[in-house]
Scaffold this active site. Structure first.
Site, PDB file in Angstrom:
ATOM      1  N   GLY A  14     -10.425  19.884  -4.744  1.00  0.00           N
ATOM      2  CA  GLY A  14     -11.062  18.999  -5.719  1.00  0.00           C
ATOM      3  C   GLY A  14     -12.320  19.541  -6.375  1.00  0.00           C
ATOM      4  O   GLY A  14     -13.197  18.760  -6.747  1.00  0.00           O
ATOM      5  N   SER A  15     -12.395  20.868  -6.593  1.00  0.00           N
ATOM      6  CA  SER A  15     -13.605  21.371  -7.256  1.00  0.00           C
ATOM      7  C   SER A  15     -13.645  20.931  -8.724  1.00  0.00           C
ATOM      8  O   SER A  15     -14.722  20.692  -9.277  1.00  0.00           O
ATOM      9  CB  SER A  15     -13.719  22.885  -7.117  1.00  0.00           C
ATOM     10  OG  SER A  15     -12.754  23.540  -7.893  1.00  0.00           O
ATOM     11  N   ASN A  16     -12.487  20.809  -9.355  1.00  0.00           N
ATOM     12  CA  ASN A  16     -12.475  20.289 -10.731  1.00  0.00           C
ATOM     13  C   ASN A  16     -12.862  18.811 -10.766  1.00  0.00           C
ATOM     14  O   ASN A  16     -13.583  18.372 -11.665  1.00  0.00           O
ATOM     15  CB  ASN A  16     -11.104  20.503 -11.374  1.00  0.00           C
ATOM     16  CG  ASN A  16     -10.952  21.914 -11.923  1.00  0.00           C
ATOM     17  OD1 ASN A  16     -11.576  22.267 -12.906  1.00  0.00           O
ATOM     18  ND2 ASN A  16     -10.152  22.731 -11.246  1.00  0.00           N
ATOM     19  N   HIS A 111      -4.827  24.036 -16.296  1.00  0.00           N
ATOM     20  CA  HIS A 111      -3.939  25.071 -15.763  1.00  0.00           C
ATOM     21  C   HIS A 111      -4.678  26.412 -15.769  1.00  0.00           C
ATOM     22  O   HIS A 111      -5.286  26.775 -16.777  1.00  0.00           O
ATOM     23  CB  HIS A 111      -2.665  25.161 -16.612  1.00  0.00           C
ATOM     24  CG  HIS A 111      -1.707  26.174 -16.073  1.00  0.00           C
ATOM     25  ND1 HIS A 111      -0.978  25.953 -14.924  1.00  0.00           N
ATOM     26  CD2 HIS A 111      -1.413  27.434 -16.487  1.00  0.00           C
ATOM     27  CE1 HIS A 111      -0.269  27.034 -14.661  1.00  0.00           C
ATOM     28  NE2 HIS A 111      -0.506  27.940 -15.590  1.00  0.00           N
TER      29      HIS A 111
END
Ligand code: GRF
Length: 218
Positions: A14-16, A111
């Site tokens: 979950g870094s984004n 992506h």
């Protein structure tokens, strides 16, 4: 004006997801994340949501009668919370038709390759193996295909002969954390228009953009 309500789907670290939380906290993005849905009870994204008081649902696909049922359930949970934008932040599944239909052009994915090159899993590894000199990341709207929907923003990084998948992934990830919040902000500001398979960005000043050109060196 009501701020945009976002629902996030994530499967892993979950870094984004975190970069979107940070963009909201810093005031860069006027929106709120109302729900995290994950298919993975061990996803670190759950911990990030807990720290920020974001409601989380763990929905295990095999507990649904069918793939369609799974995506109907997800779309129901998002609709009852009046989500305006669904963000796939490392959601490691191909989204099913009931969700795509319910949120047409209101689902965004990031992506880790310059689409249409290297769709699907391990975009960075595919780029390394192919020997490209430039790679990057793409934010796009989600349609029924695998990473085929209209492209919103892309950013590029150099790829080097010595690169491993991990090394290239790290370089790309830095840019992911920049362009995902940027694309969401454009959506929140109502500046994205889908025209056929293209996305028009209204009032776009390329000089101010973080559309990044590769720094070729080394
Ligand atoms: C990112 O590389 C993203 O491009 C891809 O999956 C990865 C998720 O990383 N779709 P994280 O969970 O956001 O750290």
């Amino acid at each position: 004006m009501e701020s945009l309500s976002i629902g996030v789907l994530a499967s892993g670290r979950g870094s984004n997801f975190q970069s979107i939380i940070d963009a909201i906290d810093s005031g860069y993005l006027r929106a709120k994340i109302v729900l995290l849905i994950t298919d993975n009870p061990n996803a670190y994204a759950i911990e990030r949501a807990r720290k920020h008081g974001i409601e989380t649902l763990i929905l295990i696909p095999k507990l649904s009668a069918s793939r369609n049922d799974y995506y109907k359930k997800i779309s129901h949970e998002l609709k009852v919370r009046e989500v305006g934008l669904v963000v796939l932040a490392g959601f490691m599944r191909v989204v099913g038709k009931p969700l795509v239909d319910a949120f047409r052009f209101r689902i965004m994915n990031i992506h880790p390759a310059l689409l249409p090159s290297f769709p699907g899993f391990h975009g960075q590894g595919q780029a390394v193996d192919y020997g490209v000199k430039i790679s990057g990341c793409t934010v796009h709207f989600v349609d029924e295909g695998i990473d085929t929907g209209p492209i919103i923003i892309q950013a590029a990084v150099p790829a080097f002969f010595e690169d491993t998948e991990d090394a290239l992934s790290e370089r790309i990830l830095t840019l992911e954390h920049r362009i995902f919040p940027e694309a969401i902000r454009l959506f929140a500001e109502n500046r994205l228009e889908v025209v056929g398979r293209k996305v028009k960005i209204h009032n776009h000043n390329p000089d101010n953009s973080s559309l990044v050109s590769p720094q070729i060196s080394g």
